[in-house]
Design an enzyme around this catalytic site. Structure first.
Site, PDB file in Angstrom:
ATOM      1  N   GLY A 161       0.057  15.600 -10.409  1.00 56.56           N
ATOM      2  CA  GLY A 161      -1.419  15.926 -10.393  1.00 56.56           C
ATOM      3  C   GLY A 161      -0.664  18.030 -10.642  1.00 56.56           C
ATOM      4  O   GLY A 161      -2.094  18.721 -10.976  1.00 56.56           O
ATOM      5  N   THR A 207       7.456  11.937  -8.959  1.00 57.94           N
ATOM      6  CA  THR A 207       7.377  10.541  -8.225  1.00 57.94           C
ATOM      7  C   THR A 207       7.045   9.652  -8.660  1.00 57.94           C
ATOM      8  O   THR A 207       7.853   8.053  -9.632  1.00 57.94           O
ATOM      9  CB  THR A 207       6.797  10.635  -6.888  1.00 57.94           C
ATOM     10  OG1 THR A 207       7.144  11.013  -5.944  1.00 57.94           O
ATOM     11  CG2 THR A 207       6.971   8.082  -6.048  1.00 57.94           C
ATOM     12  N   CYS A 208       5.631   9.573  -9.780  1.00 57.65           N
ATOM     13  CA  CYS A 208       5.320   8.443 -10.338  1.00 57.65           C
ATOM     14  C   CYS A 208       6.429   8.133 -11.956  1.00 57.65           C
ATOM     15  O   CYS A 208       7.055   6.876 -11.499  1.00 57.65           O
ATOM     16  CB  CYS A 208       4.273   9.142 -11.254  1.00 57.65           C
ATOM     17  SG  CYS A 208       3.310   7.147 -12.080  1.00 57.65           S
ATOM     18  N   CYS A 219       5.761   4.942 -10.374  1.00 55.08           N
ATOM     19  CA  CYS A 219       5.612   3.441 -11.528  1.00 55.08           C
ATOM     20  C   CYS A 219       6.033   3.024 -12.805  1.00 55.08           C
ATOM     21  O   CYS A 219       6.214   2.388 -12.762  1.00 55.08           O
ATOM     22  CB  CYS A 219       3.526   3.644 -11.346  1.00 55.08           C
ATOM     23  SG  CYS A 219       3.247   6.186 -11.762  1.00 55.08           S
ATOM     24  N   LYS A 236       9.490   1.475 -11.768  1.00 58.54           N
ATOM     25  CA  LYS A 236       9.026   0.421 -11.420  1.00 58.54           C
ATOM     26  C   LYS A 236       8.860  -0.852 -11.843  1.00 58.54           C
ATOM     27  O   LYS A 236       9.113  -1.766 -11.964  1.00 58.54           O
ATOM     28  CB  LYS A 236       8.327   0.481  -9.733  1.00 58.54           C
ATOM     29  CG  LYS A 236       8.252  -0.455  -8.756  1.00 58.54           C
ATOM     30  CD  LYS A 236       6.240  -0.105  -7.797  1.00 58.54           C
ATOM     31  CE  LYS A 236       5.227   0.138  -8.394  1.00 58.54           C
ATOM     32  NZ  LYS A 236       4.187   0.792  -7.245  1.00 58.54           N
ATOM     33  N   TYR A 247       1.915  -2.016  -0.904  1.00 57.45           N
ATOM     34  CA  TYR A 247       2.257  -2.777  -2.118  1.00 57.45           C
ATOM     35  C   TYR A 247       3.818  -2.011  -2.287  1.00 57.45           C
ATOM     36  O   TYR A 247       4.575  -3.109  -3.661  1.00 57.45           O
ATOM     37  CB  TYR A 247       1.422  -2.228  -3.145  1.00 57.45           C
ATOM     38  CG  TYR A 247       1.836  -0.792  -3.330  1.00 57.45           C
ATOM     39  CD1 TYR A 247       1.650  -0.166  -4.576  1.00 57.45           C
ATOM     40  CD2 TYR A 247       0.001   0.366  -2.582  1.00 57.45           C
ATOM     41  CE1 TYR A 247       2.644   1.301  -4.790  1.00 57.45           C
ATOM     42  CE2 TYR A 247       1.147   2.047  -2.350  1.00 57.45           C
ATOM     43  CZ  TYR A 247       1.493   1.899  -3.631  1.00 57.45           C
ATOM     44  OH  TYR A 247       1.593   3.671  -3.903  1.00 57.45           O
ATOM     45  N   GLU A 255       6.069  -5.511  -3.851  1.00 54.16           N
ATOM     46  CA  GLU A 255       6.432  -5.101  -5.480  1.00 54.16           C
ATOM     47  C   GLU A 255       8.672  -5.230  -5.157  1.00 54.16           C
ATOM     48  O   GLU A 255       8.735  -6.235  -6.591  1.00 54.16           O
ATOM     49  CB  GLU A 255       6.414  -4.064  -5.785  1.00 54.16           C
ATOM     50  CG  GLU A 255       4.801  -3.372  -6.551  1.00 54.16           C
ATOM     51  CD  GLU A 255       4.353  -2.494  -6.916  1.00 54.16           C
ATOM     52  OE1 GLU A 255       2.830  -2.265  -7.311  1.00 54.16           O
ATOM     53  OE2 GLU A 255       4.570  -1.459  -6.197  1.00 54.16           O
ATOM     54  N   ARG A 290      -2.227  -4.566   3.761  1.00 48.18           N
ATOM     55  CA  ARG A 290      -3.392  -4.768   4.741  1.00 48.18           C
ATOM     56  C   ARG A 290      -4.549  -3.612   4.244  1.00 48.18           C
ATOM     57  O   ARG A 290      -3.779  -2.430   3.220  1.00 48.18           O
ATOM     58  CB  ARG A 290      -3.433  -3.887   5.954  1.00 48.18           C
ATOM     59  CG  ARG A 290      -3.806  -3.623   7.336  1.00 48.18           C
ATOM     60  CD  ARG A 290      -3.546  -3.662   8.112  1.00 48.18           C
ATOM     61  NE  ARG A 290      -2.391  -2.313   8.621  1.00 48.18           N
ATOM     62  CZ  ARG A 290      -2.564  -1.009   9.432  1.00 48.18           C
ATOM     63  NH1 ARG A 290      -3.483  -0.531   8.900  1.00 48.18           N
ATOM     64  NH2 ARG A 290      -1.770  -0.499   8.418  1.00 48.18           N
ATOM     65  N   ALA A 303      -3.712  -1.894  -8.746  1.00 45.76           N
ATOM     66  CA  ALA A 303      -2.623  -2.844  -9.006  1.00 45.76           C
ATOM     67  C   ALA A 303      -1.924  -2.694  -8.302  1.00 45.76           C
ATOM     68  O   ALA A 303      -0.858  -1.662  -7.563  1.00 45.76           O
ATOM     69  CB  ALA A 303      -2.515  -2.922 -10.456  1.00 45.76           C
ATOM     70  N   HIS A 309     -11.800 -16.782 -25.769  1.00 38.24           N
ATOM     71  CA  HIS A 309     -11.446 -18.170 -26.095  1.00 38.24           C
ATOM     72  C   HIS A 309      -9.793 -18.318 -26.427  1.00 38.24           C
ATOM     73  O   HIS A 309     -10.177 -18.489 -28.128  1.00 38.24           O
ATOM     74  CB  HIS A 309     -12.287 -19.508 -25.710  1.00 38.24           C
ATOM     75  CG  HIS A 309     -11.498 -20.343 -25.361  1.00 38.24           C
ATOM     76  ND1 HIS A 309     -11.695 -21.024 -23.768  1.00 38.24           N
ATOM     77  CD2 HIS A 309     -11.686 -21.599 -26.396  1.00 38.24           C
ATOM     78  CE1 HIS A 309     -11.567 -22.546 -23.125  1.00 38.24           C
ATOM     79  NE2 HIS A 309     -10.970 -22.591 -25.396  1.00 38.24           N
ATOM     80  N   GLU A 346     -11.955 -15.171 -20.274  1.00 42.09           N
ATOM     81  CA  GLU A 346     -12.881 -14.981 -19.840  1.00 42.09           C
ATOM     82  C   GLU A 346     -13.687 -16.008 -18.504  1.00 42.09           C
ATOM     83  O   GLU A 346     -14.816 -15.643 -18.264  1.00 42.09           O
ATOM     84  CB  GLU A 346     -13.245 -16.232 -21.005  1.00 42.09           C
ATOM     85  CG  GLU A 346     -12.359 -17.074 -20.694  1.00 42.09           C
ATOM     86  CD  GLU A 346     -12.409 -18.629 -21.257  1.00 42.09           C
ATOM     87  OE1 GLU A 346     -13.866 -18.902 -22.041  1.00 42.09           O
ATOM     88  OE2 GLU A 346     -11.481 -19.506 -21.794  1.00 42.09           O
TER      89      GLU A 346
END
Length: 449
Positions: A16, A42-43, A48, A51, A178, A182, A205, A342, A437, A442
Site C-alpha cells: 500500500g 510483509t507480502c 504471500c 509462502k 489461514y 497453510e 473461523r 484464498a 471440458h 466447469e
C-alpha cells in the site's frame, strides 16, 4: 504559505505504501518514503510470496508419488534439501526487493532507509534527520502476535520461518487462521511430522462451515495431526534442543519447532502517534474517516493498520483511491463487498461473497448448490483427495451471492467467478454458460441441484 520538504511522506514501504508513493509522485507530488526493514513489506518478504513458493515446494512430494501411476519412475526416492529451498526463496525475495526499490526510484520518490516517527502533525524524524511534509501516510502493516506464556521465547513466527538454519523433523503450528493452516500443510508436505493446535472447536473461523469441515477432513488425510479445543500452557527446551509443549489439559507434545500463527497486530509502536493524540480503535487499529484521514487532518493511514481485510490487493486499492482523492477531490470510496480470497493450504481454499451462514444471519433466504467429487488428476493415481464446490443463491433475485471451493487451483478458479459476482450474475447466467471440458471449473456452471 508554509513550505514543506515534501508534499507526502509515507511511512512503510509495503504494497500500500509503495503504490501510494508511486501514484502520488506520478501526479506531481514531491514524495518521500521511509522503511527500516525491507522493500515490499510483509507480502513480498515474509508473507504471500515466499509462502506460496514454499507451498509449491511442499506439493512435490505428492506429485512424485502420483506420477508413478502416469508412468514416471524413480522420482519417489528424491530427497528434500531445505537449504536449497531456503536460499532460492531468499534470492527471489532479494530480487523483488530490488524491483520495488527501482519502481520507487523510477517514479522519483525519495527513499529513506530507517524507522520513521512522527514528531508533529507535519514533521517526521528518521534517525538524526527531520523532515516536514504537508501529508503523512501511515502504511506500516501488521506484526505477528504471540501471547505471553512460559517458554514464549522458544517459538518462531512467520517472520522467521523462511530462514531457519535447519529443517525441523517435527513441528507444532499454533493457530486457526489461514496462516496456521497453510504452514501446517507446508511442513507436512516437506516431510516434517506436523501438529496443528487450535483453541476452538474448528479452524478457519469466518469461512463457510461446509468449507471448514470439508477442509478438516482433507487435511487429516495428509497426516497432519489436528488438536482442537487445545491451549498451550508452557514450553520447555530439552537438553537435545527439542521443545516440550505442555497443554492446559495436562498432555504434552515434543517437537523440534513451534510456529505461532495466532494473528497479527497493527505495527504502530514507536511511531509517535499516541503522543500526538491520533485516535485508535479498541482493537489497536488506527481510526480513519471515509478518506483514510485520522483525527489529525494531515495524517492518513491505510492497509493492515486500519483494520480492514488484511490482503495485499485491498491495500493497493486503498492506495489508488486515496491518491485519487488527493488529486481530484473525489471521496476515496472502496467497495469491500465480494472481495475474493484464498487459503493456500492443501488442498487450496478460495471464496468470494457471502457464506451460507452470513446470508442466513442477514435474513436472506438462500438456495444452496453443492458438488463433491474426486478431481480427474487423481482418478488415475488413486489419491484419496476430493474437491468441494458450493454456490449460495438468493432465490428472489436468482443472484449468486457466494461461491466457495476446496480443491486444486481454487484461487485461480474463484478469481474468475469474483468478476461474475461483482457484475451481479444470476444462477441462470451460470447455467447458460458453456463449460470447458474436462476441467474442474466447469462444475460451477453445471450444478443443478
Amino acid at each position: 504559505m508554509q513550505k514543506f520538504d515534501f508534499d507526502l511522506f509515507v511511512i512503510g514501504a509495503g504494497s500500500g505504501g509503495v503504490r501510494a508513493a508511486r501514484m502520488a509522485a506520478k501526479n506531481g507530488m514531491r514524495v518521500a518514503i521511509a522503511e527500516n526493514r525491507y522493500m515490499g513489506g510483509t507480502c513480498v518478504n515474509v508473507g504471500c510470496v515466499p509462502k506460496k513458493i514454499f507451498m509449491y515446494a511442499s506439493s512435490y512430494s505428492e506429485t512424485f508419488t502420483d506420477a508413478i501411476a502416469y508412468g514416471w519412475q524413480g522420482q519417489q526416492s528424491a530427497d528434500f534439501n531445505w537449504a536449497t529451498l531456503r536460499d532460492n526463496n531468499a534470492a527471489e525475495v532479494s530480487r523483488l526487493n530490488k524491483i520495488y526499490r527501482n519502481l520507487l526510484a523510477d517514479s522519483e520518490v525519495h527513499i529513506i532507509d530507517g524507522r520513521a516517527s512522527v514528531l508533529e502533525p507535519q514533521k517526521i524524524q528518521v534517525g538524526e534527520q527531520e523532515f516536514s511534509a504537508e501529508r503523512i501516510l501511515i502504511a506500516t502493516g501488521g506484526w505477528p502476535f504471540v501471547p505471553n506464556f512460559p517458554g514464549r521465547e522458544h517459538v518462531i513466527t512467520s517472520n522467521e520461518v523462511f530462514s531457519l538454519d535447519k529443517f525441523p523433523r517435527s513441528t507444532l503450528v499454533v493457530g486457526g487462521g489461514y496462516i496456521a493452516v497453510e504452514f501446517a500443510g507446508i511442513f507436512s508436505g516437506l516431510g516434517s511430522e506436523t501438529h496443528l493446535s487450535y483453541r476452538r472447536e474448528l479452524f478457519l473461523r469466518g469461512f463457510d462451515k461446509d468449507i471448514r469441515q470439508f477442509t478438516k477432513e482433507e487435511i487429516e488425510k495428509k497426516a497432519v495431526k489436528l488438536h482442537f479445543n487445545h491451549q498451550i500452557k508452557s514450553i520447555v527446551k530439552n537438553l537435545d534442543n527439542t521443545l516440550n509443549v505442555q497443554s492446559l489439559d495436562g498432555n504434552h507434545i515434543t517437537v523440534d519447532a513451534v510456529l505461532y500463527a495466532t494473528g497479527r497486530k497493527p505495527n504502530t509502536q514507536g511511531l509517535g502517534l499516541e503522543e500526538l493524540g491520533v485516535e485508535f480503535n479498541q482493537d489497536g487499529t488506527i481510526a480513519i474517516d471515509t478518506n483514510f484521514r485520522t483525527n489529525l487532518p494531515s495524517i492518513f493511514a491505510l492497509g493492515d493498520v486500519i483494520g480492514g481485510p488484511e490482503l495485499t490487493p485491498v491495500a493497493l486499492a486503498e492506495a489508488m483511491a486515496l491518491v485519487a482523492h488527493w488529486t481530484s477531490g473525489e471521496t476515496a470510496t472502496i467497495d469491500y463487498s465480494n472481495i475474493p480470497t484464498a487459503v493456500f493450504c492443501q488442498p487450496n481454499i478460495a471464496t468470494v461473497g457471502l457464506t451460507e451462514e452470513e446470508a442466513k444471519a442477514s435474513g436472506i433466504k438462500v438456495v444452496i448448490y453443492k458438488s463433491e467429487f474426486k478431481p480427474m488428476r487423481y482418478t488415475v493415481s488413486g489419491r484419496d483427495e476430493r474437491t468441494l464446490m458450493k454456490l449460495v443463491v438468493e432465490p428472489s433475485s436468482d443472484k449468486v451471492i457466494g461461491a466457495h471451493m476446496v480443491g486444486p487451483d481454487a484461487g485461480e478458479i474463484i478469481q474468475g467467478l469474483a468478476i461474475a459476482l461483482k457484475a451481479g450474475a444470476t444462477k441462470k447466467i451460470f447455467d447458460q454458460t458453456i463449460g470447458i471440458h474436462p476441467t474442474t471449473a466447469e462444475e460451477f456452471v453445471t450444478m443443478r441441484g
